[in-house]
Design an enzyme around this catalytic site. Structure first.
Site, PDB file in Angstrom:
ATOM      1  N   GLY A 239      36.631  -2.174  25.805  1.00  0.00           N
ATOM      2  CA  GLY A 239      37.684  -1.582  24.989  1.00  0.00           C
ATOM      3  C   GLY A 239      37.968  -2.208  23.641  1.00  0.00           C
ATOM      4  O   GLY A 239      38.777  -1.676  22.879  1.00  0.00           O
ATOM      5  N   ARG A 278      31.446   0.102  23.139  1.00  0.00           N
ATOM      6  CA  ARG A 278      31.528   0.416  21.711  1.00  0.00           C
ATOM      7  C   ARG A 278      31.230  -0.799  20.828  1.00  0.00           C
ATOM      8  O   ARG A 278      30.518  -0.692  19.836  1.00  0.00           O
ATOM      9  CB  ARG A 278      32.954   0.905  21.416  1.00  0.00           C
ATOM     10  CG  ARG A 278      33.160   1.451  20.020  1.00  0.00           C
ATOM     11  CD  ARG A 278      34.656   1.702  19.776  1.00  0.00           C
ATOM     12  NE  ARG A 278      35.292   2.470  20.808  1.00  0.00           N
ATOM     13  CZ  ARG A 278      35.346   3.806  20.851  1.00  0.00           C
ATOM     14  NH1 ARG A 278      34.836   4.513  19.879  1.00  0.00           N
ATOM     15  NH2 ARG A 278      35.939   4.426  21.859  1.00  0.00           N
ATOM     16  N   CYS A 346      29.847  27.310  13.457  1.00  0.00           N
ATOM     17  CA  CYS A 346      30.877  28.302  13.153  1.00  0.00           C
ATOM     18  C   CYS A 346      32.200  27.967  13.809  1.00  0.00           C
ATOM     19  O   CYS A 346      32.695  28.716  14.654  1.00  0.00           O
ATOM     20  CB  CYS A 346      30.407  29.673  13.615  1.00  0.00           C
ATOM     21  SG  CYS A 346      28.737  29.999  13.095  1.00  0.00           S
TER      22      CYS A 346
HETATM   23  C1  LIG Z   1      34.563   3.366  28.734  1.00  0.00           C
HETATM   24  C2  LIG Z   1      34.684   2.183  29.597  1.00  0.00           C
HETATM   25  C3  LIG Z   1      34.268   0.931  29.125  1.00  0.00           C
HETATM   26  C4  LIG Z   1      33.763   0.700  27.723  1.00  0.00           C
HETATM   27  O1  LIG Z   1      34.738   0.915  26.744  1.00  0.00           O
HETATM   28  P1  LIG Z   1      34.405   0.526  25.228  1.00  0.00           P
HETATM   29  O2  LIG Z   1      35.610   0.916  24.496  1.00  0.00           O
HETATM   30  O3  LIG Z   1      33.204   1.306  24.841  1.00  0.00           O
HETATM   31  O4  LIG Z   1      34.155  -0.942  25.196  1.00  0.00           O
HETATM   32  C5  LIG Z   1      34.333  -0.142  29.996  1.00  0.00           C
HETATM   33  N1  LIG Z   1      34.772   0.004  31.275  1.00  0.00           N
HETATM   34  C6  LIG Z   1      35.184   1.198  31.758  1.00  0.00           C
HETATM   35  C7  LIG Z   1      35.663   1.286  33.146  1.00  0.00           C
HETATM   36  C8  LIG Z   1      35.154   2.322  30.938  1.00  0.00           C
HETATM   37  O5  LIG Z   1      35.574   3.496  31.416  1.00  0.00           O
END
Ligand SMILES: *Cc1c(COP(=O)(O)O)cnc(C)c1O
Length: 421
Positions: A239, A278, A346
């Site tokens: 995250g 990410r 579109c």
């Molecule tokens: C989406 C997700 C991640 C990765 O999140 P990022 O923002 O891409 O780092 C990690 N763990 C779980 C359980 C997720 O659903």
């Protein structure tokens, strides 16, 4: 920091000119940098040392086999959220003991697949899931290693569609009920607890919500241990956000995140798992597109590109910002002019940016969307019968196509005609 820089007036991916790739594969395409992937993985891997840890790349961000192999070779584990991702991880050579299985809706087939092929742990998100997993494991004569994903009810202060740690979200078990659920684990024959899991959302630009959640996790770890459960691993989720708008954002660095983790959880004698997606791959990728037309409207000018919302849906879906830069470096002090940057689909939603100041551009020019490596290619579709665009991986001064553009025939042949037609 990434490895997409101007050199002698032209944008490069490491030591390869982006225009050279465009000439070889055609536009639009995604291009990824090995050096950037490596750098980002190491920031976490080295940042968490000396604590015992495993960085499990959240492969939903970008699950191309070449990306997975690049990261696995550095020692990454994988966080998967479906049977398909599990198969992709295995196909890339990742051993089961380095794969964690997340997600609110794991099916019994997916559970069976992972138990057969080997799994580090299931991050369980509800009691019905826990019971289903125990049943499946018992039927196979196995015991499934589990953590419970707790929902700490903290506000991640991110876009509503990617916030997951508030009590109204569908994710995890309310933290207040965790002790009951671990008691149930102890009573079920097919599961055993190995740790605790939390993931509060994506694209977080502040460390405080993470720290708030991890303090609750530390408290809960002590309680659960006092209740007699073995909590040997803490999975802290992913995250951490990235600077999509470089002139105007500076989210915390992975090193600061790791320092905070060590400060809050370092004395618990646990193995730390994190699941960044990410941050590892986002800034390691560009979407490169050509300008099809420059169109003047009523008081509004449009740059119409050959890429569209089906190739990169983040602006349409999350109101996301991507920096858009010309592949030929603009002259210093070049006059900027506002454009709506759009695709050919579109729908008015097929808009990448509104009134974006751009240096002079003309039809045929190449532009690059920065920070497009995560949640780009994996969320693409063939809407409007637009082929999935190629993905290219650069390594130093060479590059390779890591997913080719399908032909129209290949796309059409996937349909099958019933016998009555
Ligand atoms: C989406 C997700 C991640 C990765 O999140 P990022 O923002 O891409 O780092 C990690 N763990 C779980 C359980 C997720 O659903």
């Amino acid at each position: 920091m990434d490895h997409f820089l101007y050199r002698d007036g032209a944008l490069y991916a490491e030591d390869v000119a982006v225009a050279e790739i465009a000439a070889a594969v055609g536009t639009p395409f995604y291009v990824y940098s090995t050096a950037t992937l490596t750098r980002h993985f190491r920031l976490f891997d080295e940042g968490l040392a000396p604590l015992p840890h495993l960085v499990c790349y959240a492969m939903k961000a970008n699950s191309n086999q070449a990306i997975l192999k690049t990261l696995a070779a550095l020692g990454a584990g994988m966080d998967v959220v479906s049977g398909g991702e599990y198969q992709r991880a295995k196909a890339a050579g990742v051993p089961g003991e380095r794969i964690v299985f997340s997600g609110v809706g794991k099916t019994k087939d997916e559970m069976r697949m992972a138990l057969e092929g080997g799994i580090r742990q299931f991050n369980v998100e509800s009691e019905p899931e826990l019971r289903a997993l125990s049943e499946v494991a018992v039927s196979m004569g196995a015991v499934a290693p589990v953590t419970v994903r707790v929902n700490p009810d903290v506000d991640a202060k991110t876009h509503a569609k990617i916030a997951t740690g508030k009590k109204e979200n569908k994710f995890g078990i309310p933290i207040a009920r965790a002790r009951e659920v671990y008691a149930e684990i102890a009573a079920l024959p097919g599961v055993h607890a190995v740790g605790l899991d939390v993931h509060i959302g994506s694209q977080l630009t502040d460390l405080q919500p993470f720290e708030d959640a991890y303090i609750l996790v530390a408290e809960l770890t002590r309680q659960l241990r006092a209740d007699g459960h073995s909590i040997d691993r803490l999975d802290l989720g992913g995250g951490l956000g990235i600077p999509y708008e470089r002139s105007n954002s500076a989210p915390p660095l992975p090193t600061d995140y790791c320092e905070m983790v060590k400060r809050v959880l370092g004395d618990l004698d646990v193995e730390i798992e994190i699941e960044p997606g990410r941050l590892i791959v986002g800034n390691a990728g560009l979407l490169v597109s050509a300008v099809t037309y420059v169109k003047s409207g009523e008081g509004r000018d449009f740059l119409i590109l050959d890429s569209a919302m089906n190739d990169l849906i983040r602006p349409a879906m999350y109101d996301a910002w991507h920096d858009i830069v010309p592949v030929i470096e603009p002259a210093a002090g070049a006059a900027m002019h506002p454009f709506d940057v759009v695709g050919p689909v579109c729908e008015s939603g097929d808009t990448f940016a509104r009134q974006r100041p751009m240096p002079p551009v003309k039809a045929g020019d190449l532009v690059a969307f920065r920070s497009a490596g995560a949640y780009g290619a994996v969320m693409a579709s063939e809407y409007n019968t637009r082929p999935l665009i190629p993905e290219v991986l650069v390594h130093g001064d060479h590059f390779a196509v890591i997913r080719k553009r399908p032909t129209f025939d290949e796309m059409i042949e996937r349909d099958t005609i019933p016998e009555w037609l």
